[in-house]
Design a protein around this motif. Structure first.
Motif, PDB file in Angstrom:
ATOM      1  N   ILE A 231       0.834  -1.204   0.000  1.00 18.50           N
ATOM      2  CA  ILE A 231       0.000   0.000   0.000  1.00 18.50           C
ATOM      3  C   ILE A 231       0.868   1.253   0.000  1.00 18.50           C
ATOM      4  O   ILE A 231       0.582   2.209  -0.731  1.00 18.50           O
ATOM      5  N   GLN A 232       1.937   1.258   0.781  1.00 19.24           N
ATOM      6  CA  GLN A 232       2.825   2.423   0.795  1.00 19.24           C
ATOM      7  C   GLN A 232       3.475   2.643  -0.575  1.00 19.24           C
ATOM      8  O   GLN A 232       3.603   3.778  -1.037  1.00 19.24           O
TER       9      GLN A 232
ATOM     10  N   TYR B 270       9.293   3.376  -5.672  1.00 18.68           N
ATOM     11  CA  TYR B 270       7.953   3.105  -5.137  1.00 18.68           C
ATOM     12  C   TYR B 270       7.309   1.920  -5.862  1.00 18.68           C
ATOM     13  O   TYR B 270       6.608   1.118  -5.238  1.00 18.68           O
TER      14      TYR B 270
ATOM     15  N   GLY C  15       0.655   8.972  -5.976  1.00 15.74           N
ATOM     16  CA  GLY C  15       0.861  10.377  -5.660  1.00 15.74           C
ATOM     17  C   GLY C  15       1.772  11.063  -6.656  1.00 15.74           C
ATOM     18  O   GLY C  15       1.543  12.205  -7.055  1.00 15.74           O
TER      19      GLY C  15
ATOM     20  N   TRP D 191       2.272  10.120  -1.801  1.00 14.64           N
ATOM     21  CA  TRP D 191       1.378  10.026  -0.653  1.00 14.64           C
ATOM     22  C   TRP D 191       1.908   8.933   0.264  1.00 14.64           C
ATOM     23  O   TRP D 191       2.784   8.178  -0.091  1.00 14.64           O
ATOM     24  N   GLY D 192       1.364   8.812   1.431  1.00 12.34           N
ATOM     25  CA  GLY D 192       1.783   7.783   2.370  1.00 12.34           C
ATOM     26  C   GLY D 192       2.807   8.319   3.358  1.00 12.34           C
ATOM     27  O   GLY D 192       2.998   9.532   3.511  1.00 12.34           O
TER      28      GLY D 192
ATOM     29  N   LEU E 254       0.767   3.963  -2.929  1.00 12.20           N
ATOM     30  CA  LEU E 254       0.468   5.364  -2.639  1.00 12.20           C
ATOM     31  C   LEU E 254       1.559   6.284  -3.170  1.00 12.20           C
ATOM     32  O   LEU E 254       1.284   7.378  -3.657  1.00 12.20           O
TER      33      LEU E 254
END
Length: 63
Positions: A10-11, A40, A18, A26-27, A14
């Motif tokens: 999820i990180q 990422y 983002g 994001w995150g 995000l």
């Protein structure tokens, strides 16, 4: 193991989302490190692999 995979994935997702759709990642990871978009993406794939491994290990343990 599955929880760590889900959170990591999820990180990573995000961060990619983002950078792609927003003005920055994001995150939480961007607050500690400056990670490029490809980084990422790797984090998201690694998290997905850990989540799948953890979930399949749960299923194997139930048998």
């Amino acid at each position: 193991m599955a929880i760590i995979g889900w959170v990591t994935g999820i990180q990573g997702a995000l961060g990619v989302a983002g950078r792609t759709f927003g003005d920055g990642p994001w995150g939480l990871l961007h607050q500690w490190w400056e990670i490029p978009t490809a980084g990422y993406a790797v984090i998201a794939v690694l998290g997905a692999a850990l989540a799948v491994y953890g979930e399949t290990a749960k299923l194997r343990a139930k048998r």
